[in-house]
Motif scaffolding. Sequence first.
Motif, PDB file in Angstrom:
ATOM      1  N   ALA A 237       0.844  -1.221   0.103  1.00  0.00           N
ATOM      2  CA  ALA A 237      -0.012   0.009  -0.118  1.00  0.00           C
ATOM      3  C   ALA A 237       0.932   1.332  -0.155  1.00  0.00           C
ATOM      4  CB  ALA A 237      -0.951  -0.052   1.112  1.00  0.00           C
ATOM      5  N   ARG A 238       0.697   2.156  -1.055  1.00  0.00           N
ATOM      6  CA  ARG A 238       1.275   3.598  -0.758  1.00  0.00           C
ATOM      7  C   ARG A 238       0.326   4.526   0.133  1.00  0.00           C
ATOM      8  NH1 ARG A 238       3.319   6.896  -6.084  1.00  0.00           N
ATOM      9  NH2 ARG A 238       1.096   6.554  -6.927  1.00  0.00           N
ATOM     10  N   ILE A 239       1.034   5.037   0.942  1.00  0.00           N
ATOM     11  CA  ILE A 239       0.482   5.800   2.008  1.00  0.00           C
ATOM     12  C   ILE A 239       0.727   7.225   1.931  1.00  0.00           C
ATOM     13  CG2 ILE A 239       0.302   3.719   3.467  1.00  0.00           C
ATOM     14  CD1 ILE A 239       2.504   5.128   5.087  1.00  0.00           C
ATOM     15  N   ARG A 240       0.158   7.861   2.597  1.00  0.00           N
ATOM     16  CA  ARG A 240       0.482   9.504   2.801  1.00  0.00           C
ATOM     17  C   ARG A 240       1.218   9.654   3.839  1.00  0.00           C
ATOM     18  NH1 ARG A 240      -2.744  12.203  -0.828  1.00  0.00           N
ATOM     19  NH2 ARG A 240      -1.976  14.281   0.072  1.00  0.00           N
ATOM     20  N   PRO A 241       2.006  10.959   3.680  1.00  0.00           N
ATOM     21  CA  PRO A 241       3.125  11.192   4.822  1.00  0.00           C
ATOM     22  C   PRO A 241       2.589  11.600   5.870  1.00  0.00           C
ATOM     23  CG  PRO A 241       3.302  12.620   2.694  1.00  0.00           C
ATOM     24  CD  PRO A 241       2.007  11.790   2.735  1.00  0.00           C
ATOM     25  N   GLU A 242       1.471  11.700   6.329  1.00  0.00           N
ATOM     26  CA  GLU A 242       0.909  12.212   7.737  1.00  0.00           C
ATOM     27  C   GLU A 242       0.169  10.998   8.331  1.00  0.00           C
ATOM     28  OE1 GLU A 242      -2.462  13.171   4.550  1.00  0.00           O
ATOM     29  OE2 GLU A 242      -0.198  13.455   4.804  1.00  0.00           O
ATOM     30  N   LEU A 243       0.168   9.885   7.792  1.00  0.00           N
ATOM     31  CA  LEU A 243      -0.467   8.643   8.233  1.00  0.00           C
ATOM     32  C   LEU A 243       0.291   8.166   9.632  1.00  0.00           C
ATOM     33  CD1 LEU A 243      -2.562   6.246   7.959  1.00  0.00           C
ATOM     34  CD2 LEU A 243      -0.690   5.054   7.164  1.00  0.00           C
ATOM     35  N   PRO A 261       3.900  10.618  12.397  1.00  0.00           N
ATOM     36  CA  PRO A 261       3.703  10.563  11.073  1.00  0.00           C
ATOM     37  C   PRO A 261       4.574   9.827  10.270  1.00  0.00           C
ATOM     38  CG  PRO A 261       3.293  12.767  11.793  1.00  0.00           C
ATOM     39  CD  PRO A 261       4.172  11.849  12.891  1.00  0.00           C
ATOM     40  N   ALA A 262       4.203   8.954   9.356  1.00  0.00           N
ATOM     41  CA  ALA A 262       4.934   8.110   8.490  1.00  0.00           C
ATOM     42  C   ALA A 262       6.307   8.691   7.840  1.00  0.00           C
ATOM     43  CB  ALA A 262       4.101   7.600   7.195  1.00  0.00           C
ATOM     44  N   GLU A 263       6.038  10.136   7.337  1.00  0.00           N
ATOM     45  CA  GLU A 263       7.214  10.790   6.897  1.00  0.00           C
ATOM     46  C   GLU A 263       7.964  11.115   7.803  1.00  0.00           C
ATOM     47  OE1 GLU A 263       7.605  14.431   3.800  1.00  0.00           O
ATOM     48  OE2 GLU A 263       6.179  15.077   5.422  1.00  0.00           O
ATOM     49  N   LEU A 264       7.874  11.288   9.048  1.00  0.00           N
ATOM     50  CA  LEU A 264       8.843  11.743  10.126  1.00  0.00           C
ATOM     51  C   LEU A 264       9.581  10.375  10.554  1.00  0.00           C
ATOM     52  CD1 LEU A 264       7.148  14.355  12.234  1.00  0.00           C
ATOM     53  CD2 LEU A 264       8.744  14.744  10.594  1.00  0.00           C
ATOM     54  N   VAL A 265       8.788   9.356  10.610  1.00  0.00           N
ATOM     55  CA  VAL A 265       9.613   7.906  11.002  1.00  0.00           C
ATOM     56  C   VAL A 265      10.538   7.789   9.791  1.00  0.00           C
ATOM     57  CG1 VAL A 265       9.076   5.502  10.956  1.00  0.00           C
ATOM     58  CG2 VAL A 265       7.311   7.112  11.845  1.00  0.00           C
ATOM     59  N   GLU A 327       8.234   8.659  -1.953  1.00  0.00           N
ATOM     60  CA  GLU A 327       7.194   7.902  -1.715  1.00  0.00           C
ATOM     61  C   GLU A 327       7.245   7.099  -0.583  1.00  0.00           C
ATOM     62  OE1 GLU A 327       5.997   5.361  -4.938  1.00  0.00           O
ATOM     63  OE2 GLU A 327       7.268   6.682  -6.530  1.00  0.00           O
ATOM     64  N   LEU A 328       6.304   6.673   0.029  1.00  0.00           N
ATOM     65  CA  LEU A 328       6.285   5.946   1.172  1.00  0.00           C
ATOM     66  C   LEU A 328       5.085   4.679   1.006  1.00  0.00           C
ATOM     67  CD1 LEU A 328       5.830   8.679   3.848  1.00  0.00           C
ATOM     68  CD2 LEU A 328       7.837   7.124   3.655  1.00  0.00           C
ATOM     69  N   TRP A 329       5.776   3.551   1.435  1.00  0.00           N
ATOM     70  CA  TRP A 329       4.870   2.250   1.382  1.00  0.00           C
ATOM     71  C   TRP A 329       4.810   1.279   2.498  1.00  0.00           C
ATOM     72  CZ3 TRP A 329       2.327   0.519  -3.179  1.00  0.00           C
ATOM     73  CH2 TRP A 329       2.685   1.449  -4.407  1.00  0.00           C
TER      74      TRP A 329
END
Length: 409
Positions: A237-243, A261-265, A327-329
Amino acid sequence: MNTVIKPVENEIPSPSAAPPPAVADDDPLLNDLVDELFFSLTRSDQRRKGMDYLRGLLSTPGRKSVRNMAAALGGAGTGQSLHHFVCSSTWEWSPVRRALARYTMRESPPQAWVVRPLVIPKVGRHSVGVSRYFSADLGQVVNAQRAVGVWLASDHLSVPVEWRLHLPGRWRGSLDCGTPTPAMAQSETLVGCAAEASLAMIESWGLPPRPVILDLDDTDPLPAFRRLCAAGLRPAARIRPELPLRVTDPALIGHRGRTLPAELVMRAGQELRRPVPDPADPARRARLVAAVRVTRPSTAPSATGTAPEEELLLVGIGRGGRPWPQELWLIRPPESHAGPAALWASGLVDRVERSFARFGDPVGMRDYAGRSFNGWHRHITLASVAHTFRALSPAAEARARPTTVPAAT
């Protein structure tokens, strides 16, 4: 992410619109498609009208409204005939889609199923399923229909074979040409549409399962991800940065146990980046990939001893010299496989995006404007067949270079 086009108010095609490529009356590919895909249409007049509608989608410049297609096809009563065929006729769309899926699997066996939304902006509120919602991509509230399509995707062909139209509350249970909308339209959320559409292809159609790639834009894909995992599938699954995600990876010192948030991780894990060859184009420079173990915030062990859900891998993808990550997956373990799997999934999503822009939009997938739920489904089914014809036509350019299929996703 998906492109959102502006709503169209005028059905009259622009005089400057380039005419679509001509389709010969005896085109063997079109006749082959019609013979196989319309087998479930037992009446000869329905098969004839189906061919007329396909020719309208393939030959009409500009918007593929009934009025425009009737003008392009000519003949007295053509508009009324086309309208009746999609809105009031009795033929079922599901057998046609199932036949399209089997035809596609024979012509170009899919590597994966790509599940993605289709956003159709509308000016008014009368088209079936229209509602107002906030688009994170546009940064504003839009008036639109939202649907979910399942694409059979490979290096050589990407074809949409199953669809769900998301119906907001005010549309559920409303009458459709004098009859209630089908049960499948009553209670699905957008993410529910994604899961149900994929599972129905296995449970109802009997298709052999493939890896499922979720690219759901603004929607949290995790509920669908879990449903597919429970069914024995291996989604990505591609996800948004704020998940928000909870870090469980000991390699992220000082972050383990935190919810971010996924982006910060992924920014915290940028030192884990490694170059990985791009399976879509091995000749290009390798892309930077990092994987971090995470769970959802609600999956932490509780005082009652409830076991957490399995760990997932958050995968970041980017290129040197650009902001990280691009991108984040979310991928299921093993970790050694996560980077190639995410790159492979990203490549297939891009391939589907290009296929839709090149074939799907020109044959009018977004162009149905009526109030009929059944009409919308019949129109987009026929538009999917038209898309397949264009994608398989000898006039189509040579296919893109093949990608390497990972062992699993």
